[in-house]
Design an enzyme around this catalytic site. Sequence first.
Site, short mmCIF file in Angstrom:
data_model
loop_
_atom_site.label_atom_id
_atom_site.label_comp_id
_atom_site.label_asym_id
_atom_site.label_seq_id
_atom_site.Cartn_x
_atom_site.Cartn_y
_atom_site.Cartn_z
N HIS A 221 -6.69 5.55 -2.58
CA HIS A 221 -6.81 6.13 -1.73
C HIS A 221 -7.63 7.12 -1.85
O HIS A 221 -7.28 8.43 -1.52
CB HIS A 221 -5.61 6.35 -0.49
CG HIS A 221 -5.49 5.32 -0.37
ND1 HIS A 221 -3.62 5.54 0.26
CD2 HIS A 221 -5.41 3.98 -0.23
CE1 HIS A 221 -3.53 4.22 0.98
NE2 HIS A 221 -3.95 3.75 0.56
N TYR A 230 0.76 3.21 -6.48
CA TYR A 230 -0.05 1.91 -6.37
C TYR A 230 -0.61 1.79 -7.81
O TYR A 230 -0.60 0.16 -8.56
CB TYR A 230 -1.31 1.92 -6.16
CG TYR A 230 -1.44 2.75 -4.40
CD1 TYR A 230 -1.26 1.38 -3.29
CD2 TYR A 230 -1.39 3.60 -3.84
CE1 TYR A 230 -1.68 1.60 -1.71
CE2 TYR A 230 -1.03 3.76 -2.26
CZ TYR A 230 -1.32 2.47 -1.28
OH TYR A 230 -1.35 2.47 -0.22
N ARG A 284 3.75 8.97 -2.16
CA ARG A 284 3.97 9.63 -1.24
C ARG A 284 5.29 8.89 -0.29
O ARG A 284 6.49 8.74 -0.31
CB ARG A 284 3.36 9.02 0.81
CG ARG A 284 3.06 7.36 0.59
CD ARG A 284 2.09 6.66 1.23
NE ARG A 284 2.89 5.69 2.06
CZ ARG A 284 1.16 4.67 1.28
NH1 ARG A 284 0.83 5.14 0.61
NH2 ARG A 284 1.62 3.18 1.54
#
Length: 694
Positions: A221, A230, A284
Site C-alpha cells: 500500500h 502483508y 493495521r
Amino acid sequence: MDNSSCMKKWILIITMVICHQTIFSNDLDKLKQNVRDFYLLEKVSNAEVAHLLEGMKGDYSFGDIDYDMHRRSNWKPREHLKRLIKLAIAYEDVNSDYYQQDHLAEAIVGGLNYWSYHDFYSDNWWHQEIGVPQSIGPTLIICEKIIPDSTMVRSLKVMDKSKIKMTGQNKIWLSGNVFMRELVRGNRDLMTAAADTIKSVVVPSKPYEEGIQPDYSFHQHGPQPQLGNYGLHFAEDIVKWMFIFDKTGIAFSSEKVDLMRNFMFQAQQKVNYKGKYELLATGRQLFPERVNGEKYRGPMSKYELYKNLERIFNLFDSHENPTGPPKEYVHFRNSDYSLYRTDGFFSPVRMSSQRVIGAEAGNGENLMGYHLGDGTNLIYRKGDEYHEIYPVWNWRKLPGTTTVQDTVPLPVLTWSGYRNGSHFTGGLQSDWGGISAFEYRRDSLKANKSYFFKDNTVYALGSAIGTDRDFEVVTTINQCYKKGPVIINKKKGKITSVWHDSIAYVNLGKQQLKVRQGIQTGNWKKILTWQTDTLISKEVFDLEVDHGIRPKNAKYAYVSIVGVSEKEAEKAIKKELGRILVHSGAVHALSFNQGKNIAISAFEPSEVPIGHKQQLKINSPCLLNLYKLEKGWKIEAVDPTQMLEKLSFGISGKYKVQGSQVSKIDGNVTYFEISLPSENDNKGMKASVILMLE
C-alpha cells in the site's frame, strides 16, 4: 535429405516429446506429493476432528457459522473451507484415528458440495477472488482420489474467480490459486505461468516501492511498513511455494532462496519477542488473540506462524540459520523503524517521514491508529506489557509520542494513511547501541525527537516543541499495564524519578512529570468495527511530560533504566548515567564512558563540545557516533534525510583524516568531509572516517 536421415530426425523429435511429457508427468506427481507433504506438516488432533464432525449438520454445514454474513473483515463463512482442510489433513495422516475413514471422506465431499452449491460471498472482493479459492485448493489436492468428478468440477469453477493480476502480495495469492487449480487440471501452460509469476515477485524492490526493501523490511500500500501484515503473509506464501516447488523443474533459484533467507532472518525473526509478534510491526492488524472463542491473528498467533515458517524454511534450506535474533540495535532505514534488543528487554520505535507512511486504516481496522507512526517507543521486558491493551489505551498518549491533546475524536485514517512533514528520520547503529531520531512535523505541531539506546537504558530527548493550537501538548513516557507499586521520588515538589515494574524513569531536565495510575475502560469496537462493544477495564500506568498549552520551544529529557529494583535504580542514577552535552532545538548530544563515546542528533548546523576545549562543528543535518581513540577519533555518520551526498565538519585540532577525500587544516581546525553512500539502495546507511593527531 534421404529417408534414413528423415526417419532419425522424427525419432529424435518424438523421443524428446515423450521425454518432456514424462518429465512433466513426474513433476506433476512430485508437485502434488509436495502439496500433500506441506499440509501434512500440520498435525490435527483426533479431538479436533471429532469436534468438527460433531458440529457438522446433516447438510454438511457447520452449525456455528453464520453463512449469511457479508462483512468485509473477519468474514466467518470462509471458516467452513478452512475446517475442510483440517479434515483433509486428518484423512491422509497415517497417524490419525481418522486415516482414510469413509465417514470422514463423506464429510469432506459433502462440505465441498455444500459450498459449491451456495457459493457464499463477502462485500470484500478479496474473499471471492483470493480467500475462498485459496481455502478450496488444498482439500482438492490432498483428497483428490476420493472427490467425485462432479464435485471437483464445481469446486474448480469456484476457483476460476482467481486470475493472474494485481501486484505484491495479492498477486502471489491469486497466482497461487491459479497454480493449485491448474495442478488439479494438469494444465502445464497455466501452471508454468502461475509459478513464474509467484517467483517473479521474489526480488529486491527499489527503495520505497512495494515488496522486500533493500533493508529487508517490507512495504505494501505504497511506502508503508507491513512486516507483520502483508509481509508475514508474503513469507507464509513464498516459504510454502519454495517447499512445494522444491526438487522439481520449477524450483526457485538459489538467488531467490538467498533473498528469502535474509527476509526471514534479517527482518521477520527480529520483530518477535518472548512468544509475541511486535505490535508496531503488524501494520493495521491490531487484533485480539481470540474472536468468539476461536484463535485469531493476535501477536501470539503471528509469532506461532513465524516460528512455523522458520521451521519449514529450514527443512529445505541448506544453510545453518540463526535460531534467534542477535542482541543489538537495528534500524530499518527504508521503513523508519528501529529495534533494540538486550538480554533483559526489547524496545522498538516507529517513526515516519515524507518518504514513509506512518499508518493506515481500512476494512474497519486500526480505527484509533492516528499516532502510531509518530515516534511510538515501547519497552518490553516480559512481553505482556501492552498485550491486548488497545481497548483501554489512551490513543492520544502512545508511549514515546509528543501530541496535541485536543478534545475532538481522533480522525480515522484512510487507505492512504499519512506522512510526517519532514525528511529527517533515521537511525545509526553503533558498537554500544544506537540512535533513532526524527523531526516531527504534523498537525501544526513541531518537535525534534531523539532516542538513544545503550546497555539497559533508553534516553529520550525532545526540543523545539511548539504549536499554535490552544491545547495542551504532552510527551508520553510510557502507558502500559500497571503491575505492582509505583514509587515516586520528588525534590522541591518536582518529580525526579518514578519506579514501576522494574523500570526507573529518571527526569533529566526541568520539565514537569505527571503520573497517572488507575482503571481505564474501553472496548474492542473502537479499534475494529466488527468487534464487540462490551466494556473492558484494566489498570493502567501512565507517565508523561506536560508541556502546557500552546508551548513554544519546549523540551524534555528523560532516561528509562530497565530491569532494576528500586534500590538498584538509586545506584544507577548516581553513578551510571550518560551526560547531556547539548540539548537545544538544533542538536541533542550525549556523552558516555567519561567522554569516550558521544552520540549526536544534529537537526541543524551546530557545534558540540566533545572534549577539553575541543569543539565539533557540524554543517549538515546528521546522526553521529564518536569513538575516542588513543590519539584521535573515529566518527560514524548517517544522513537521516537520505538526500545528501556528503557531510562536512570542522574539529578543533590538527588531524590526518582517513576515509575522507577532502580535508584541510586551517589554524588549529581540521576541516573534513564524509562521503555518503550514493546508490539509492544504500541511502541512509552509515559512513565513517578516522581522525588521527598529526
